[in-house]
Design a protein around this motif. Structure first.
Motif, PDB file in Angstrom:
ATOM      1  N   GLY A 119      27.754  12.296 -39.606  1.00 36.02           N
ATOM      2  CA  GLY A 119      27.264  11.377 -39.843  1.00 36.02           C
ATOM      3  C   GLY A 119      27.143  10.528 -39.951  1.00 36.02           C
ATOM      4  O   GLY A 119      26.137   9.786 -40.692  1.00 36.02           O
ATOM      5  N   ILE A 120      27.372  10.053 -39.347  1.00 29.31           N
ATOM      6  CA  ILE A 120      27.837   8.006 -39.519  1.00 29.31           C
ATOM      7  C   ILE A 120      26.370   7.675 -38.762  1.00 29.31           C
ATOM      8  O   ILE A 120      26.147   8.002 -37.590  1.00 29.31           O
ATOM      9  CB  ILE A 120      28.601   7.394 -38.303  1.00 29.31           C
ATOM     10  CG1 ILE A 120      30.460   8.281 -39.525  1.00 29.31           C
ATOM     11  CG2 ILE A 120      28.950   6.190 -38.569  1.00 29.31           C
ATOM     12  CD1 ILE A 120      31.728   7.721 -38.745  1.00 29.31           C
ATOM     13  N   ASP A 121      25.582   6.272 -39.260  1.00 31.26           N
ATOM     14  CA  ASP A 121      24.742   6.249 -38.050  1.00 31.26           C
ATOM     15  C   ASP A 121      24.685   5.330 -37.573  1.00 31.26           C
ATOM     16  O   ASP A 121      24.131   5.463 -36.620  1.00 31.26           O
ATOM     17  CB  ASP A 121      23.646   5.976 -39.587  1.00 31.26           C
ATOM     18  CG  ASP A 121      23.248   6.758 -40.859  1.00 31.26           C
ATOM     19  OD1 ASP A 121      23.045   8.071 -40.092  1.00 31.26           O
ATOM     20  OD2 ASP A 121      23.075   6.353 -41.994  1.00 31.26           O
ATOM     21  N   PRO A 161      28.153   3.061 -32.246  1.00 30.94           N
ATOM     22  CA  PRO A 161      29.345   2.441 -32.024  1.00 30.94           C
ATOM     23  C   PRO A 161      29.974   2.730 -32.815  1.00 30.94           C
ATOM     24  O   PRO A 161      31.385   3.489 -32.904  1.00 30.94           O
ATOM     25  CB  PRO A 161      29.044   0.835 -31.743  1.00 30.94           C
ATOM     26  CG  PRO A 161      27.331   0.914 -32.030  1.00 30.94           C
ATOM     27  CD  PRO A 161      27.023   2.161 -32.532  1.00 30.94           C
ATOM     28  N   ALA A 162      30.099   3.023 -34.264  1.00 30.45           N
ATOM     29  CA  ALA A 162      30.846   3.629 -35.394  1.00 30.45           C
ATOM     30  C   ALA A 162      31.662   4.153 -35.910  1.00 30.45           C
ATOM     31  O   ALA A 162      32.011   5.325 -35.003  1.00 30.45           O
ATOM     32  CB  ALA A 162      30.802   2.665 -36.767  1.00 30.45           C
ATOM     33  N   ARG A 163      30.009   6.012 -34.956  1.00 30.53           N
ATOM     34  CA  ARG A 163      30.320   6.955 -34.973  1.00 30.53           C
ATOM     35  C   ARG A 163      31.314   7.132 -33.452  1.00 30.53           C
ATOM     36  O   ARG A 163      31.602   8.025 -33.345  1.00 30.53           O
ATOM     37  CB  ARG A 163      29.528   7.416 -34.644  1.00 30.53           C
ATOM     38  CG  ARG A 163      28.907   9.358 -34.537  1.00 30.53           C
ATOM     39  CD  ARG A 163      27.738   9.716 -34.063  1.00 30.53           C
ATOM     40  NE  ARG A 163      26.359   8.985 -35.185  1.00 30.53           N
ATOM     41  CZ  ARG A 163      25.630   8.718 -34.071  1.00 30.53           C
ATOM     42  NH1 ARG A 163      26.002   8.451 -32.614  1.00 30.53           N
ATOM     43  NH2 ARG A 163      24.454   8.057 -34.815  1.00 30.53           N
ATOM     44  N   LEU A 164      31.062   6.549 -32.781  1.00 30.06           N
ATOM     45  CA  LEU A 164      31.618   6.736 -31.850  1.00 30.06           C
ATOM     46  C   LEU A 164      32.775   6.272 -31.532  1.00 30.06           C
ATOM     47  O   LEU A 164      34.027   6.870 -30.941  1.00 30.06           O
ATOM     48  CB  LEU A 164      30.824   5.944 -30.230  1.00 30.06           C
ATOM     49  CG  LEU A 164      32.137   5.407 -29.152  1.00 30.06           C
ATOM     50  CD1 LEU A 164      31.803   7.264 -28.370  1.00 30.06           C
ATOM     51  CD2 LEU A 164      31.149   4.498 -28.256  1.00 30.06           C
ATOM     52  N   ALA A 172      25.951  10.147 -28.353  1.00 28.78           N
ATOM     53  CA  ALA A 172      25.577  10.181 -28.102  1.00 28.78           C
ATOM     54  C   ALA A 172      23.521  10.088 -28.953  1.00 28.78           C
ATOM     55  O   ALA A 172      22.746   9.171 -28.343  1.00 28.78           O
ATOM     56  CB  ALA A 172      24.647  11.163 -26.521  1.00 28.78           C
ATOM     57  N   ASP A 173      23.742  10.209 -29.848  1.00 30.89           N
ATOM     58  CA  ASP A 173      22.540   9.991 -30.684  1.00 30.89           C
ATOM     59  C   ASP A 173      22.473   8.793 -31.108  1.00 30.89           C
ATOM     60  O   ASP A 173      23.002   8.298 -31.910  1.00 30.89           O
ATOM     61  CB  ASP A 173      22.494  10.688 -32.092  1.00 30.89           C
ATOM     62  CG  ASP A 173      21.367  11.332 -32.958  1.00 30.89           C
ATOM     63  OD1 ASP A 173      20.410  10.684 -32.170  1.00 30.89           O
ATOM     64  OD2 ASP A 173      21.741  11.044 -34.417  1.00 30.89           O
ATOM     65  N   GLY A 174      21.257   8.331 -30.735  1.00 30.39           N
ATOM     66  CA  GLY A 174      20.757   6.585 -32.539  1.00 30.39           C
ATOM     67  C   GLY A 174      21.135   5.428 -30.932  1.00 30.39           C
ATOM     68  O   GLY A 174      20.820   4.549 -31.104  1.00 30.39           O
ATOM     69  N   TRP A 175      21.540   6.311 -29.524  1.00 31.45           N
ATOM     70  CA  TRP A 175      21.837   5.295 -28.277  1.00 31.45           C
ATOM     71  C   TRP A 175      20.830   4.783 -27.768  1.00 31.45           C
ATOM     72  O   TRP A 175      21.271   4.080 -26.605  1.00 31.45           O
ATOM     73  CB  TRP A 175      23.206   5.791 -27.735  1.00 31.45           C
ATOM     74  CG  TRP A 175      24.647   5.182 -28.002  1.00 31.45           C
ATOM     75  CD1 TRP A 175      25.264   6.265 -29.001  1.00 31.45           C
ATOM     76  CD2 TRP A 175      25.179   4.247 -27.753  1.00 31.45           C
ATOM     77  NE1 TRP A 175      25.866   5.806 -28.582  1.00 31.45           N
ATOM     78  CE2 TRP A 175      26.525   5.000 -28.707  1.00 31.45           C
ATOM     79  CE3 TRP A 175      24.782   2.948 -27.702  1.00 31.45           C
ATOM     80  CZ2 TRP A 175      27.610   3.879 -29.166  1.00 31.45           C
ATOM     81  CZ3 TRP A 175      25.967   2.350 -27.580  1.00 31.45           C
ATOM     82  CH2 TRP A 175      26.944   2.937 -28.723  1.00 31.45           C
ATOM     83  N   ARG A 176      19.416   5.408 -28.134  1.00 30.50           N
ATOM     84  CA  ARG A 176      18.226   5.511 -27.265  1.00 30.50           C
ATOM     85  C   ARG A 176      17.635   3.654 -26.851  1.00 30.50           C
ATOM     86  O   ARG A 176      17.062   3.307 -28.380  1.00 30.50           O
ATOM     87  CB  ARG A 176      17.316   6.610 -27.722  1.00 30.50           C
ATOM     88  CG  ARG A 176      17.427   7.843 -27.267  1.00 30.50           C
ATOM     89  CD  ARG A 176      17.323   8.215 -25.920  1.00 30.50           C
ATOM     90  NE  ARG A 176      18.333   9.291 -25.868  1.00 30.50           N
ATOM     91  CZ  ARG A 176      19.382   9.811 -25.616  1.00 30.50           C
ATOM     92  NH1 ARG A 176      20.167   9.084 -26.102  1.00 30.50           N
ATOM     93  NH2 ARG A 176      19.439  11.500 -26.193  1.00 30.50           N
ATOM     94  N   SER A 177      17.206   3.974 -26.089  1.00 26.23           N
ATOM     95  CA  SER A 177      16.664   1.867 -26.079  1.00 26.23           C
ATOM     96  C   SER A 177      15.345   2.260 -24.885  1.00 26.23           C
ATOM     97  O   SER A 177      15.178   3.148 -24.146  1.00 26.23           O
ATOM     98  CB  SER A 177      17.571   1.065 -25.235  1.00 26.23           C
ATOM     99  OG  SER A 177      16.523  -0.048 -24.978  1.00 26.23           O
ATOM    100  N   PRO A 178      14.338   1.287 -25.094  1.00 29.53           N
ATOM    101  CA  PRO A 178      13.163   1.681 -24.131  1.00 29.53           C
ATOM    102  C   PRO A 178      13.522   0.773 -22.995  1.00 29.53           C
ATOM    103  O   PRO A 178      12.726   1.226 -22.330  1.00 29.53           O
ATOM    104  CB  PRO A 178      12.462   0.172 -25.505  1.00 29.53           C
ATOM    105  CG  PRO A 178      13.011   0.317 -26.566  1.00 29.53           C
ATOM    106  CD  PRO A 178      13.932   0.309 -26.510  1.00 29.53           C
ATOM    107  N   ASN A 179      14.897   0.272 -22.491  1.00 28.09           N
ATOM    108  CA  ASN A 179      15.068  -0.392 -21.748  1.00 28.09           C
ATOM    109  C   ASN A 179      16.502   0.549 -21.038  1.00 28.09           C
ATOM    110  O   ASN A 179      16.088   0.649 -19.829  1.00 28.09           O
ATOM    111  CB  ASN A 179      15.840  -1.970 -21.845  1.00 28.09           C
ATOM    112  CG  ASN A 179      14.628  -2.583 -22.077  1.00 28.09           C
ATOM    113  OD1 ASN A 179      13.206  -2.014 -22.048  1.00 28.09           O
ATOM    114  ND2 ASN A 179      14.921  -3.762 -23.297  1.00 28.09           N
ATOM    115  N   ALA A 180      16.960   1.342 -21.618  1.00 25.31           N
ATOM    116  CA  ALA A 180      18.221   2.018 -20.787  1.00 25.31           C
ATOM    117  C   ALA A 180      17.787   3.462 -20.846  1.00 25.31           C
ATOM    118  O   ALA A 180      17.312   4.058 -22.596  1.00 25.31           O
ATOM    119  CB  ALA A 180      19.693   1.757 -22.045  1.00 25.31           C
TER     120      ALA A 180
END
Length: 223
Positions: free
Chosen positions: A102-104, A107-110, A161-169
Motif C-alpha cells: 500500500g505504499i504509494d 521506490p519506497a515500496r520497492l 511494478a505498480d506506479g513505475w509506468r512512464s510515457p517514455n519507459a
C-alpha cells in the motif's frame, strides 16, 4: 422365529458400533501421525542435504517407517514434495505483501518490499538454497515450486511494478528488472559478497531505479 429386541440387544449393538467408530478414528489418527512424521523427516532432509540428495530410504529411516509405508502415503514424488512444501510454508510463511504493497511511492515500496523479502531469504537460506539449486535436476520439485512459489513471486513483482509506468519507459522493462532482483539467487549472490539483507536490498533497489531512469532517458532521447 422373530428376534426379540431387548435393552441388552440394543446395548450390545451400541457398544459394537462405538467400538468400530473408535477403531476407525484411532486408525485415522495413527495414519495422520505417520504421514506427518514422514513429512517432517523429508523436510529435515531437504533442509540438510537438499531435495536431490534425499532418498526414500533416508526418509523412511529418519521417520522410523518402511519404504513401503512412505510410498503408501506418498505414491509419487510430486505428492511428497507438495506435502513437504506446504508443511514448510505453513511454518515459515511468505512475507505478507499487504505490509508494503500500500505504499504509494514506488521506490519506497520497492525498498520496503526487498528488505522484507531479503530478510526472509536470509532467515530461510538453508532450505531455500537447496531447493532453488535442485530445481533443474528434480522435475517433481520444479512442478511443485511452480504451483507454490511462482504465483507468489509473480504477485510480488506485480505489486512492486505498480506506479513505475512512464510515457517514455516501457512497463515490461521494470518488470524484467524486478524479476531479477526478486529472485532468491540474486539475493544469494549479494549475500555471498558479504552484504546483509538491508545492504543487499539497497543494492538491488538501485539496480531497478537506475535501470528505470536510464531507460526513461534513452527512450526520451530517441523521441
Amino acid at each position: 422365529m422373530p428376534v426379540r429386541w431387548t435393552a441388552c440387544n440394543f446395548k450390545l449393538m451400541t457398544d459394537e458400533t462405538t467400538a468400530r467408530t473408535y477403531r476407525k478414528v484411532e486408525r485415522a489418527r495413527r495414519e495422520e501421525e505417520t504421514r506427518l512424521r514422514i513429512t517432517r523427516a523429508a523436510v529435515e532432509l531437504h533442509r540438510a542435504v537438499g531435495p536431490a540428495s534425499t532418498t526414500i530410504t533416508d526418509i523412511a529411516k529418519l521417520a522410523g517407517v518402511s519404504r513401503m509405508t512412505v510410498y503408501n502415503h506418498f505414491p509419487t514424488d510430486v505428492d511428497l514434495f507438495r506435502a513437504c512444501s506446504t508443511h514448510w510454508a505453513r511454518a515459515n510463511p511468505f512475507p505478507d505483501l499487504s505490509r508494503w504493497a500500500g505504499i504509494d511511492d514506488p521506490p519506497a515500496r520497492l525498498d520496503a518490499g526487498l528488505r522484507e523479502l531479503y530478510a526472509w531469504y536470509a532467515a530461510n537460506a538453508d532450505m531455500l538454497g537447496g531447493v532453488f539449486r535442485d530445481l533443474g535436476v528434480v522435475p517433481a520439485l520444479a512442478e511443485v515450486m511452480a504451483e507454490l512459489w511462482a504465483g507468489y513471486a509473480g504477485e510480488v513483482i506485480a505489486r512492486l511494478a505498480d506506479g513505475w509506468r512512464s510515457p517514455n519507459a516501457r512497463g515490461e522493462r521494470i518488470e524484467t528488472a524486478l524479476t531479477v532482483v526478486v529472485d532468491f539467487r540474486t539475493w544469494q549472490m549479494l549475500a555471498d559478497t558479504g552484504s546483509d539483507p538491508e545492504t543487499a536490498a539497497r543494492i538491488a533497489g538501485r539496480l531497478v531505479t537506475g535501470g528505470f531512469a536510464a531507460a526513461t532517458r534513452t527512450t526520451a532521447g530517441r523521441g
